[in-house]
Motif scaffolding. Structure first.
Motif, PDB file in Angstrom:
ATOM      1  N   SER A  27       0.829  -1.211   0.000  1.00 10.95           N
ATOM      2  CA  SER A  27       0.000   0.000   0.000  1.00 10.95           C
ATOM      3  C   SER A  27       0.859   1.256   0.000  1.00 10.95           C
ATOM      4  CB  SER A  27      -0.947  -0.009   1.198  1.00 10.95           C
ATOM      5  OG  SER A  27      -0.211  -0.112   2.393  1.00 10.95           O
ATOM      6  N   ILE A  28       2.014   1.218   0.652  1.00 14.91           N
ATOM      7  CA  ILE A  28       2.913   2.379   0.627  1.00 14.91           C
ATOM      8  C   ILE A  28       3.478   2.571  -0.777  1.00 14.91           C
ATOM      9  CG2 ILE A  28       5.123   3.262   1.474  1.00 14.91           C
ATOM     10  CD1 ILE A  28       4.485   1.998   4.163  1.00 14.91           C
ATOM     11  N   ILE A  29       3.830   1.490  -1.455  1.00 12.76           N
ATOM     12  CA  ILE A  29       4.354   1.583  -2.816  1.00 12.76           C
ATOM     13  C   ILE A  29       3.291   2.164  -3.740  1.00 12.76           C
ATOM     14  CG2 ILE A  29       5.247   0.245  -4.765  1.00 12.76           C
ATOM     15  CD1 ILE A  29       7.186   0.437  -2.427  1.00 12.76           C
ATOM     16  N   VAL A  30       2.065   1.680  -3.637  1.00 13.49           N
ATOM     17  CA  VAL A  30       0.983   2.192  -4.475  1.00 13.49           C
ATOM     18  C   VAL A  30       0.721   3.658  -4.165  1.00 13.49           C
ATOM     19  CG1 VAL A  30      -1.483   1.964  -4.981  1.00 13.49           C
ATOM     20  CG2 VAL A  30      -0.060  -0.072  -4.831  1.00 13.49           C
ATOM     21  N   ILE A  45      -2.965  -4.026  -4.427  1.00 14.20           N
ATOM     22  CA  ILE A  45      -2.184  -4.769  -3.434  1.00 14.20           C
ATOM     23  C   ILE A  45      -1.870  -6.171  -3.952  1.00 14.20           C
ATOM     24  CG2 ILE A  45      -2.272  -5.801  -1.130  1.00 14.20           C
ATOM     25  CD1 ILE A  45      -3.789  -3.300  -0.231  1.00 14.20           C
ATOM     26  N   TYR A  46      -2.843  -6.801  -4.595  1.00 12.95           N
ATOM     27  CA  TYR A  46      -2.626  -8.126  -5.174  1.00 12.95           C
ATOM     28  C   TYR A  46      -1.520  -8.088  -6.223  1.00 12.95           C
ATOM     29  CZ  TYR A  46      -3.230 -11.988  -8.395  1.00 12.95           C
ATOM     30  OH  TYR A  46      -2.991 -13.046  -9.229  1.00 12.95           O
ATOM     31  N   PHE A  47      -1.582  -7.124  -7.145  1.00 10.95           N
ATOM     32  CA  PHE A  47      -0.564  -7.035  -8.195  1.00 10.95           C
ATOM     33  C   PHE A  47       0.811  -6.697  -7.623  1.00 10.95           C
ATOM     34  CE2 PHE A  47      -4.012  -6.271 -11.484  1.00 10.95           C
ATOM     35  CZ  PHE A  47      -3.838  -7.513 -12.064  1.00 10.95           C
ATOM     36  N   ALA A  48       0.865  -5.848  -6.618  1.00  9.32           N
ATOM     37  CA  ALA A  48       2.149  -5.510  -5.999  1.00  9.32           C
ATOM     38  C   ALA A  48       2.752  -6.740  -5.328  1.00  9.32           C
ATOM     39  CB  ALA A  48       1.972  -4.384  -4.993  1.00  9.32           C
ATOM     40  N   GLY A  52       6.084  -8.841  -6.294  1.00 14.05           N
ATOM     41  CA  GLY A  52       7.100  -9.114  -5.281  1.00 14.05           C
ATOM     42  C   GLY A  52       7.452 -10.588  -5.203  1.00 14.05           C
ATOM     43  N   PHE A  53       6.437 -11.455  -5.205  1.00 13.42           N
ATOM     44  CA  PHE A  53       6.698 -12.895  -5.189  1.00 13.42           C
ATOM     45  C   PHE A  53       7.425 -13.334  -6.464  1.00 13.42           C
ATOM     46  CE2 PHE A  53       3.085 -13.356  -2.054  1.00 13.42           C
ATOM     47  CZ  PHE A  53       3.902 -13.750  -1.002  1.00 13.42           C
TER      48      PHE A  53
END
Length: 177
Positions: A27-30, A45-48, A52-53
């Motif tokens: 959420s901070i990145i978005v 959040i899902y796409f971020a 990341g994974f």
């Protein structure tokens, strides 16, 4: 080969470092990427986290596929029993990760020129350094070379434009015997 393993570990470390903010605080990145201050949607959040994974997985797979960590099928096998200490996918993985770093550094460079953001500048520098290291490994670390067993020197070198006086002395001394 030290440069080759260094490139593999640096690639893995850089990808894992990039994945951590996406996994720990999407959420901070978005919020930082959004022009207006707002809450991140569940889809963002899902796409971020998925990105990341993905970066985390690719970083770990890079080290495994290149043979930086020797793998055996069972615990009883030792490294002396293995036929080839390097993985069969080492060169393709090296080429793909080098191309990845080149493309990402080019993208970050264009974004750095457009926005002037410090993060894009750092990513450009690190990506370019990793891409250059990868190109060096593809060009020089993948061939066996022609190393002399007696002297340890590469036999493909020549004396042009400078003469190797010491080698000429040894050659002329041996011919006289």
């Amino acid at each position: 080969m030290e440069v080759y393993y260094g490139f593999n570990y640096a690639t893995s470390g850089w990808m894992i470092l990039q994945s951590l903010p996406l996994l720990l605080s999407p959420s901070i990145i978005v919020t930082m990427l959004s022009p207006e201050v707002r809450e991140a949607t569940p889809l963002e959040i899902y796409f971020a986290r998925s990105a990341g994974f993905t970066a985390l997985t690719l970083g770990l797979i890079t080290v495994l596929l290149t043979g930086s960590i020797p793998l055996a099928t069972s615990f009883s096998e030792t490294s002396s029993n293995l036929e080839d200490p390097t993985a069969p996918y080492a060169l393709p993985t090296l080429v793909i990760t080098t191309a990845y770093h080149a493309f990402v550094s080019f993208y970050c460079y264009t974004m750095w020129n457009e926005t002037g953001n410090f993060g894009f500048g750092i990513s450009t520098i690190v990506g370019t350094a990793l891409a250059a290291s990868g190109v060096w490994c593809v060009l020089f670390a993948t061939s066996d070379g022609r190393i002399s067993r007696k002297t340890g020197a590469d036999k493909r070198t020549s004396g042009f434009p400078f003469k190797n006086v010491e080698a000429d002395k040894r050659k002329s001394g041996k011919k006289g015997l």
